[in-house]
Design an enzyme around this catalytic site. Sequence first.
Site, PDB file in Angstrom:
ATOM      1  N   SER A  12       0.824  -1.179  -0.500  1.00  0.00           N
ATOM      2  CA  SER A  12      -0.284   0.235  -0.136  1.00  0.00           C
ATOM      3  C   SER A  12       0.869   1.998  -0.268  1.00  0.00           C
ATOM      4  O   SER A  12       1.440   1.224   1.113  1.00  0.00           O
ATOM      5  CB  SER A  12      -0.962  -0.196   1.271  1.00  0.00           C
ATOM      6  OG  SER A  12      -1.942   0.997   1.155  1.00  0.00           O
ATOM      7  N   HIS A  37      -0.685  -1.276  -3.891  1.00  0.00           N
ATOM      8  CA  HIS A  37      -2.075  -1.070  -4.284  1.00  0.00           C
ATOM      9  C   HIS A  37      -2.590   0.660  -3.769  1.00  0.00           C
ATOM     10  O   HIS A  37      -1.699   1.126  -3.089  1.00  0.00           O
ATOM     11  CB  HIS A  37      -2.796  -1.354  -2.450  1.00  0.00           C
ATOM     12  CG  HIS A  37      -3.944  -0.735  -1.658  1.00  0.00           C
ATOM     13  ND1 HIS A  37      -5.053  -1.808  -2.756  1.00  0.00           N
ATOM     14  CD2 HIS A  37      -4.712  -0.217  -0.883  1.00  0.00           C
ATOM     15  CE1 HIS A  37      -6.103  -2.191  -1.870  1.00  0.00           C
ATOM     16  NE2 HIS A  37      -5.970  -0.983  -1.082  1.00  0.00           N
ATOM     17  N   ASP A  39      -4.271   3.856  -2.567  1.00  0.00           N
ATOM     18  CA  ASP A  39      -5.669   4.383  -1.855  1.00  0.00           C
ATOM     19  C   ASP A  39      -5.785   5.785  -2.144  1.00  0.00           C
ATOM     20  O   ASP A  39      -5.555   6.786  -1.750  1.00  0.00           O
ATOM     21  CB  ASP A  39      -5.442   3.952  -0.478  1.00  0.00           C
ATOM     22  CG  ASP A  39      -5.148   3.142   0.619  1.00  0.00           C
ATOM     23  OD1 ASP A  39      -5.825   2.135  -0.008  1.00  0.00           O
ATOM     24  OD2 ASP A  39      -4.321   2.682   1.158  1.00  0.00           O
ATOM     25  N   MET A  41      -8.823   8.556  -1.170  1.00  0.00           N
ATOM     26  CA  MET A  41      -9.650   9.095  -0.074  1.00  0.00           C
ATOM     27  C   MET A  41     -10.038  10.582  -0.577  1.00  0.00           C
ATOM     28  O   MET A  41      -9.416  11.137  -0.838  1.00  0.00           O
ATOM     29  CB  MET A  41      -9.266   8.904   1.157  1.00  0.00           C
ATOM     30  CG  MET A  41      -8.739   8.204   1.619  1.00  0.00           C
ATOM     31  SD  MET A  41      -7.691   7.829   3.291  1.00  0.00           S
ATOM     32  CE  MET A  41      -7.228   6.166   2.876  1.00  0.00           C
ATOM     33  N   HIS A  72      -8.266   1.497  -4.801  1.00  0.00           N
ATOM     34  CA  HIS A  72      -9.229   0.893  -3.621  1.00  0.00           C
ATOM     35  C   HIS A  72      -9.681   2.681  -3.593  1.00  0.00           C
ATOM     36  O   HIS A  72      -9.257   3.988  -2.416  1.00  0.00           O
ATOM     37  CB  HIS A  72      -8.119   1.081  -2.199  1.00  0.00           C
ATOM     38  CG  HIS A  72      -9.115   0.811  -1.901  1.00  0.00           C
ATOM     39  ND1 HIS A  72      -8.738   0.169   0.282  1.00  0.00           N
ATOM     40  CD2 HIS A  72     -11.008   0.324  -1.564  1.00  0.00           C
ATOM     41  CE1 HIS A  72     -10.014   0.650   0.937  1.00  0.00           C
ATOM     42  NE2 HIS A  72     -10.887   0.437   0.354  1.00  0.00           N
ATOM     43  N   MET A  74     -11.774   5.260  -1.671  1.00  0.00           N
ATOM     44  CA  MET A  74     -12.378   5.329  -0.703  1.00  0.00           C
ATOM     45  C   MET A  74     -13.081   7.147  -0.870  1.00  0.00           C
ATOM     46  O   MET A  74     -12.915   8.073  -0.378  1.00  0.00           O
ATOM     47  CB  MET A  74     -11.513   5.128   0.250  1.00  0.00           C
ATOM     48  CG  MET A  74     -11.282   4.183   1.118  1.00  0.00           C
ATOM     49  SD  MET A  74      -9.932   3.880   2.449  1.00  0.00           S
ATOM     50  CE  MET A  74      -9.044   3.787   0.991  1.00  0.00           C
ATOM     51  N   MET A 143     -12.140  -5.282   4.189  1.00  0.00           N
ATOM     52  CA  MET A 143     -11.904  -4.383   5.146  1.00  0.00           C
ATOM     53  C   MET A 143     -11.697  -4.760   6.412  1.00  0.00           C
ATOM     54  O   MET A 143     -12.183  -5.171   7.169  1.00  0.00           O
ATOM     55  CB  MET A 143     -12.010  -2.982   4.714  1.00  0.00           C
ATOM     56  CG  MET A 143     -12.547  -2.512   3.878  1.00  0.00           C
ATOM     57  SD  MET A 143     -10.671  -1.845   3.220  1.00  0.00           S
ATOM     58  CE  MET A 143      -9.588  -1.042   4.592  1.00  0.00           C
ATOM     59  N   GLY A 148      -9.884   4.381   6.040  1.00  0.00           N
ATOM     60  CA  GLY A 148      -9.519   6.497   5.863  1.00  0.00           C
ATOM     61  C   GLY A 148      -8.320   5.758   6.654  1.00  0.00           C
ATOM     62  O   GLY A 148      -8.077   7.748   6.654  1.00  0.00           O
ATOM     63  N   PHE A 149      -7.666   5.342   7.696  1.00  0.00           N
ATOM     64  CA  PHE A 149      -5.883   5.857   8.225  1.00  0.00           C
ATOM     65  C   PHE A 149      -5.353   4.031   7.675  1.00  0.00           C
ATOM     66  O   PHE A 149      -5.548   3.546   8.760  1.00  0.00           O
ATOM     67  CB  PHE A 149      -6.761   6.390   9.494  1.00  0.00           C
ATOM     68  CG  PHE A 149      -6.828   7.769   9.713  1.00  0.00           C
ATOM     69  CD1 PHE A 149      -6.544   8.607   9.178  1.00  0.00           C
ATOM     70  CD2 PHE A 149      -8.334   7.307  10.300  1.00  0.00           C
ATOM     71  CE1 PHE A 149      -6.992  10.173   9.970  1.00  0.00           C
ATOM     72  CE2 PHE A 149      -9.777   9.369   9.868  1.00  0.00           C
ATOM     73  CZ  PHE A 149      -8.620  10.405   9.995  1.00  0.00           C
ATOM     74  N   ASP A 177      -7.150  -5.894   3.786  1.00  0.00           N
ATOM     75  CA  ASP A 177      -6.005  -4.437   4.025  1.00  0.00           C
ATOM     76  C   ASP A 177      -7.129  -3.710   5.395  1.00  0.00           C
ATOM     77  O   ASP A 177      -7.585  -3.739   5.766  1.00  0.00           O
ATOM     78  CB  ASP A 177      -6.906  -3.753   2.983  1.00  0.00           C
ATOM     79  CG  ASP A 177      -6.016  -2.197   2.376  1.00  0.00           C
ATOM     80  OD1 ASP A 177      -5.761  -2.314   3.805  1.00  0.00           O
ATOM     81  OD2 ASP A 177      -6.667  -1.101   1.817  1.00  0.00           O
ATOM     82  N   GLY A 178      -5.558  -3.770   5.906  1.00  0.00           N
ATOM     83  CA  GLY A 178      -5.478  -2.859   7.002  1.00  0.00           C
ATOM     84  C   GLY A 178      -4.842  -3.632   7.952  1.00  0.00           C
ATOM     85  O   GLY A 178      -5.318  -4.664   8.523  1.00  0.00           O
ATOM     86  N   GLY A 179      -3.619  -3.809   8.162  1.00  0.00           N
ATOM     87  CA  GLY A 179      -2.523  -4.200   9.774  1.00  0.00           C
ATOM     88  C   GLY A 179      -2.324  -5.520   9.369  1.00  0.00           C
ATOM     89  O   GLY A 179      -2.622  -6.470  10.424  1.00  0.00           O
TER      90      GLY A 179
END
Length: 230
Positions: A12, A37, A39, A41, A72, A74, A143, A148-149, A177-179
């Site tokens: 990302s 990837h 992002d 937003m 992605h 958002m 997700m 968003g963060f 996606d995320g952590g």
Amino acid sequence: MSNNCDVKIGPSILSSDLACLGQECIRMMDCGADYLHLDVMDGHFVPNITFGHPMVECLRKTVGQDPFFDMHMMVSRPEQWVKPMAAAGASQYTFHIEATTNPGNLIKEIKESGMKVGLALKPGTTVEELAPWANQIDMALVMTVEPGFGGQKFMEDMMPKVSWLRSQFPSLNIEVDGGVGPDTIHKCAEAGANMIVSGSAVIGSDDPRSVIALLRTVVAEAIQKRSLDR
């Protein structure tokens, strides 16, 4: 990038040094990434603002035609950006089911613009909402943090969504996606994810190549185990 359910690791790029984005993208691909990837937003659908199609166009010119750009989106009006993103060089347009009242029409529009289609779910959205569209899309994104963060904690309670999608749609590309990083990849792989987005765990590492290789190995082993168990 091939369409079947093999392992794909996508750093990302929002986690990278944004002043050197082109070089960072090239560095990630050189370290073994399968795709990038990106992002997007808009400050409405999520509270943060990142970048839009002009940046994507610049990146495409810098990195060349080969890298696969998974956008992605958002954004609160995903219909608005299909044509600009396609023209800028996006490879896949991943929109949120929560952001549109007519997913079918949007899927059709994305395909007609020459991009692959991804459909994303926020943590609070049930996986059943995606199910009617699963046979029309190239990828489902589950997700594992609130979008968003960056830098949020991985939500393990999203894994049943991945498992359900994998059981119902065995040939669907499923992205998380995320952590996601070395500490959480086993859960994602066991649940059935084959497309892995990782931000700070890869890009912030002293040795991104070895982190990408580790993520790939864990997912590949899980895929092999599932094929043997069938």
